[in-house]
Design a protein around this motif. Structure first.
Motif, short mmCIF file in Angstrom:
data_model
loop_
_atom_site.label_atom_id
_atom_site.label_comp_id
_atom_site.label_asym_id
_atom_site.label_seq_id
_atom_site.Cartn_x
_atom_site.Cartn_y
_atom_site.Cartn_z
N TRP A 254 32.92 -73.30 -81.41
CA TRP A 254 33.38 -71.94 -81.69
C TRP A 254 32.28 -70.91 -81.47
O TRP A 254 32.55 -69.78 -81.02
CB TRP A 254 33.94 -71.83 -83.11
N ALA B 183 40.34 -73.19 -76.52
CA ALA B 183 40.26 -72.49 -77.82
C ALA B 183 41.59 -72.60 -78.57
O ALA B 183 41.60 -72.85 -79.78
CB ALA B 183 39.89 -71.03 -77.60
N ARG C 153 42.12 -75.93 -80.19
CA ARG C 153 41.29 -76.22 -81.38
C ARG C 153 41.63 -75.34 -82.57
O ARG C 153 41.03 -75.50 -83.63
CB ARG C 153 39.81 -76.03 -81.02
#
Lengths: 401, 80
Positions: free
Chosen positions: A218, A396, A399
């Motif tokens: 992240w 992204a 996740r």
């Protein structure tokens, strides 16, 4: 001659020395004109480039003069603006590619079609035809169109402001202004030559791919997502810092181009803070004419149809101005959709909600965060191939909890 | 100018649906609820139609307050 070169520094010092050595205003204008011609000539690789630029400047000057005398007429203005846009289309390889061949650094249209030159030219011709321009003088016009410290990326000054200073001012800056100007040059250089190169290695998509499946995913993603926005701000505002400060040292006020864009609470405010001079140009010469044209057809009180047409036209043009590929189309659409969503939201929201939004700190900082995220997303279209971008965004989304 | 001011006041009252609106020369768009940039352009269209004039692009966004608008209307309509 690029801004990051030693030659640019030496050239700036020599031009400043010459400007401060002469005292007469007319000589100072001469120094600015000569230094601008010299600077621009370093960007002209062939004799035909110089000829093309000279022809363009002469044509714009004569058209604007005719406009001031009332000899151009609406059709003449349309013809001139159309001609300038045709030059731009040649610059992008969209018009007469079989004649011009591949557009590269050796193509005359690359130099003549520099967007700032054309934007200034359209402004001068339109305002002259509407009686809004100061009387045109050849030397003032030449310096306005080619001023070397704003040649490559602006800010985009307006003729009247620039000409008034050249023709009535041009005094040496007061000592109390010199140190802040030099300080700003240093700040601009730090942004350009220290911060930007430092940031560059962190921007690539590869770092996100490498971080896939690791705890640092992240962080890598956020650096990627906001990195190009920060990089572009540092690069562009750094250049403007140098240009505005150099202008001040030459006795000229160059308009500001950035006003802390990260503080914008929404996308509309953002465009009052980012590349301000281009935003105002687009508002005056594209958004307003399109809006008023649609109002004339759809009725005086409705804003929805004219606003939709004007935002789409303005931001699509802004995107496609950078090149006719999907990336720039998506950039333009992101901003058009964002602005329209905001306008419709403001129109439909209850008054109490809008009043709360104006007062609330949560709404303020939430708006800032959302605006910056939206802008960062739009700028990713500028920087990366769509396939890579799709892959990073998909990672992204996968996740997300 | 007084006639023009009253005429503009009536027009603004109707346009912004504010029957109690009192025009002052120093009044700015931010003083009137609903006078945002899009309303400004719609207002320009209404003024063009009412007074039979055509604003120039540079004039539209150079207006800072109602006083500027009154001066511009006076100049363009020839009414002092």
């Amino acid at each position: 001659m690029e801004i990051q070169s030693l030659e640019f520094g030496l050239f700036s010092l020599a031009a400043l020395a010459a400007w401060h050595l002469v005292q007469l205003r007319s000589w100072r204008v001469g120094v600015l004109a000569l230094s601008s011609v010299l600077f621009v000539s370093t960007h002209l690789r062939e004799a035909e480039h110089a000829s093309a630029l000279a022809i363009l400047l002469a044509a714009v000057f004569l058209a604007a003069r005719a406009g001031q005398r009332g000899q151009l007429g609406p059709r003449g203005v349309v013809l001139c603006v159309g001609g300038l846009l045709a030059v731009f289309a040649m610059n992008k390889g969209l018009l007469l590619p079989e004649v011009l061949g591949p557009v590269d650094a050796d193509t005359w249209a690359v130099v003549v079609g520099l967007s700032l030159v054309l934007l200034k030219a359209i402004h001068v011709v339109v305002d002259a035809s509407q009686g809004q321009l100061r009387p045109l003088r050849p030397m003032t016009f030449l310096v306005y169109m080619t001023a070397w410290f704003v040649w490559l990326a602006g800010p985009l000054a307006r003729y009247n402001d620039f000409a008034e200073q050249l023709e009535e001012g041009l005094l040496a800056p007061a000592p109390r202004h010199v140190l802040p100007a030099l300080n700003r040059v240093v700040n601009g250089c730090l942004k350009l030559f220290v911060a930007c190169p430092f940031l560059l290695p962190f921007l690539g998509v590869e770092r996100v791919f490498r971080a896939e499946g690791t705890p640092g995913f992240w962080l890598a993603f956020l650096v990627f997502f906001f990195g190009y926005y920060v990089y572009l701000y540092l690069n562009f505002s750094g250049y403007c810092d140098v240009a505005i400060s150099l202008g001040l040292l030459f006795g000229l006020r160059v308009p500001e181009n950035f006003d802390r864009p990260w503080l914008a609470r929404n996308l509309l405010e953002y465009w009052h803070r980012w590349h301000v001079t281009l935003s105002e140009w687009l508002r005056d010469y594209l958004f307003t004419p399109v809006y008023l044209a649609v109002v004339a057809r759809t009725g005086r009180r409705s804003w929805a149809a004219p606003a939709t047409a004007a935002y789409l036209a303005t931001f699509l043009a802004t995107g496609l101005w950078h090149g006719v590929i999907w990336n720039f189309f998506l950039f333009g659409m992101t901003h058009a959709v964002g602005c329209l969503a905001l306008r419709y939201g403001q129109a439909l929201a209850p008054r109490a909600l809008l009043a709360w939004q104006r007062r609330s700190l949560v709404a303020r900082w939430g708006g800032c965060a959302l605006t910056n995220a939206w802008v960062a997303l739009s700028l990713l279209f500028f920087a990366w191939p769509l396939a890579d971008l799709r892959r990073v965004l998909a990672l992204a989304v996968e996740r997300l909890p | 100018m007084t006639d023009l001011r009253e005429e503009l006041q009536e027009l603004l009252r109707e346009f912004f649906d504010r029957p109690d609106l009192v025009v002052r020369r120093s009044m700015q768009a931010s003083d009137v609820e609903g006078w945002d940039s899009l309303a400004h352009l719609n207002l320009v269209a209404v003024l063009e139609e009412r007074f039979g004039i055509r604003f120039r692009l540079a004039e539209i966004h150079a207006l800072r307050n109602v006083g500027d608008l009154l001066d511009l209307l006076a100049r363009r309509t020839g009414r002092a």
